[in-house]
Design a protein around this motif. Structure first.
Motif, PDB file in Angstrom:
ATOM      1  N   UNK A  59      68.301 -60.113  51.368  1.00  0.00           N
ATOM      2  CA  UNK A  59      68.975 -61.252  51.576  1.00  0.00           C
ATOM      3  C   UNK A  59      70.347 -61.472  51.013  1.00  0.00           C
ATOM      4  N   UNK A  60      70.699 -61.153  50.459  1.00  0.00           N
ATOM      5  CA  UNK A  60      72.414 -62.052  50.156  1.00  0.00           C
ATOM      6  C   UNK A  60      73.041 -60.777  48.555  1.00  0.00           C
ATOM      7  N   UNK A  61      74.070 -60.691  48.945  1.00  0.00           N
ATOM      8  CA  UNK A  61      74.831 -60.212  47.984  1.00  0.00           C
ATOM      9  C   UNK A  61      75.703 -61.377  47.339  1.00  0.00           C
ATOM     10  N   UNK A  62      75.920 -61.859  46.148  1.00  0.00           N
ATOM     11  CA  UNK A  62      76.496 -62.858  45.700  1.00  0.00           C
ATOM     12  C   UNK A  62      77.837 -62.634  44.924  1.00  0.00           C
ATOM     13  N   UNK A  63      78.722 -63.601  44.622  1.00  0.00           N
ATOM     14  CA  UNK A  63      79.706 -62.483  43.281  1.00  0.00           C
ATOM     15  C   UNK A  63      80.446 -63.967  43.008  1.00  0.00           C
ATOM     16  N   UNK A  64      80.337 -63.748  41.776  1.00  0.00           N
ATOM     17  CA  UNK A  64      80.541 -64.767  40.674  1.00  0.00           C
ATOM     18  C   UNK A  64      81.957 -64.419  40.168  1.00  0.00           C
ATOM     19  N   UNK A  65      82.935 -65.368  39.632  1.00  0.00           N
ATOM     20  CA  UNK A  65      83.362 -64.917  38.315  1.00  0.00           C
ATOM     21  C   UNK A  65      82.866 -65.775  37.393  1.00  0.00           C
ATOM     22  N   UNK A  66      83.112 -65.103  36.092  1.00  0.00           N
ATOM     23  CA  UNK A  66      83.044 -66.037  34.836  1.00  0.00           C
ATOM     24  C   UNK A  66      84.255 -65.961  33.997  1.00  0.00           C
ATOM     25  N   UNK A  67      84.599 -66.833  32.906  1.00  0.00           N
ATOM     26  CA  UNK A  67      85.456 -67.090  32.316  1.00  0.00           C
ATOM     27  C   UNK A  67      84.524 -66.354  30.182  1.00  0.00           C
ATOM     28  N   UNK A  68      85.857 -66.800  29.893  1.00  0.00           N
ATOM     29  CA  UNK A  68      84.845 -66.469  28.260  1.00  0.00           C
ATOM     30  C   UNK A  68      85.447 -67.010  27.632  1.00  0.00           C
ATOM     31  N   UNK A  69      84.771 -68.149  27.560  1.00  0.00           N
ATOM     32  CA  UNK A  69      84.442 -69.548  25.990  1.00  0.00           C
ATOM     33  C   UNK A  69      85.337 -69.007  24.939  1.00  0.00           C
ATOM     34  N   UNK A  70      85.845 -69.990  24.296  1.00  0.00           N
ATOM     35  CA  UNK A  70      86.950 -69.797  23.536  1.00  0.00           C
ATOM     36  C   UNK A  70      86.212 -69.679  22.039  1.00  0.00           C
ATOM     37  N   UNK A  71      85.238 -70.484  21.445  1.00  0.00           N
ATOM     38  CA  UNK A  71      83.820 -70.098  20.894  1.00  0.00           C
ATOM     39  C   UNK A  71      82.682 -69.369  21.455  1.00  0.00           C
ATOM     40  N   UNK A  72      82.122 -68.991  20.643  1.00  0.00           N
ATOM     41  CA  UNK A  72      80.850 -68.149  20.228  1.00  0.00           C
ATOM     42  C   UNK A  72      79.262 -69.134  21.424  1.00  0.00           C
ATOM     43  N   UNK A  73      79.389 -70.260  20.981  1.00  0.00           N
ATOM     44  CA  UNK A  73      78.993 -71.697  21.120  1.00  0.00           C
ATOM     45  C   UNK A  73      79.063 -72.212  22.888  1.00  0.00           C
ATOM     46  N   UNK A  75      81.585 -73.533  23.884  1.00  0.00           N
ATOM     47  CA  UNK A  75      82.677 -74.274  23.859  1.00  0.00           C
ATOM     48  C   UNK A  75      83.977 -74.152  23.460  1.00  0.00           C
ATOM     49  N   UNK A  76      85.388 -75.367  23.930  1.00  0.00           N
ATOM     50  CA  UNK A  76      86.698 -74.645  23.917  1.00  0.00           C
ATOM     51  C   UNK A  76      87.853 -74.250  24.862  1.00  0.00           C
ATOM     52  N   UNK A  77      86.804 -74.400  26.001  1.00  0.00           N
ATOM     53  CA  UNK A  77      87.521 -73.921  27.044  1.00  0.00           C
ATOM     54  C   UNK A  77      87.804 -72.568  27.043  1.00  0.00           C
ATOM     55  N   UNK A  78      88.366 -71.985  28.616  1.00  0.00           N
ATOM     56  CA  UNK A  78      88.654 -70.902  28.897  1.00  0.00           C
ATOM     57  C   UNK A  78      89.677 -69.686  27.527  1.00  0.00           C
ATOM     58  N   UNK A  79      89.297 -68.223  27.457  1.00  0.00           N
ATOM     59  CA  UNK A  79      90.417 -67.728  26.451  1.00  0.00           C
ATOM     60  C   UNK A  79      91.271 -67.218  27.942  1.00  0.00           C
ATOM     61  N   UNK A  80      92.736 -67.855  27.519  1.00  0.00           N
ATOM     62  CA  UNK A  80      93.449 -66.377  28.112  1.00  0.00           C
ATOM     63  C   UNK A  80      93.042 -65.230  28.053  1.00  0.00           C
TER      64      UNK A  80
END
Length: 119
Positions: A59-73, A75-80
């Motif tokens: 039916x479809x192919x989706x492409x997602x881009x994810x970032x990694x959070x600064x903290x294991x829970x 939180x804390x924004x995206x890791x550089x």
């Protein structure tokens, strides 16, 4: 979550149809993101299965881009990208290699276009 490519269904999903999702990580990157974030690029194929016949249609192919959070829970924004070493994703076969290169080149072109229009 950073980005989802265009969503256009090739085949409809009707009431009563079963849907199967197959996903994989295409590649990880420490430098492709225009904001310098570490990213994980995934692809999800969506299959519609008619229970009566067992027939499966892509039916479809989706492409997602994810970032990694600064903290294991989460939180804390995206890791550089400069603050982490990501695992490399290696293709299992030639078909996967082509898919990875195609997606990577498309992402590079999008980043260049985004940078061009910001200035």
């Amino acid at each position: 979550f950073h980005e989802l490519d265009e969503v256009a269904f090739r085949a409809p999903v009707n009431v009563g149809d079963m849907v199967k999702f197959e996903s994989c990580v295409l590649y990880t990157s420490q430098e492709i993101d225009a904001q310098g974030r570490a990213t994980v690029h995934t692809e999800v194929d969506t299959w519609v299965i008619q229970p009566e016949s067992g027939e499966a249609v892509l039916s479809n192919t989706f492409n997602f881009t994810f970032g990694l959070a600064a903290n294991p829970d989460g939180t804390g924004g995206s890791v550089k990208g400069t603050d982490i070493v990501l695992r490399r994703v290696l293709p299992a076969n030639r078909e996967e290699a082509y898919k990875i290169v195609e997606r990577y080149m498309g992402d590079r072109a999008q980043v260049e276009e985004d940078v061009k229009y910001r200035h």
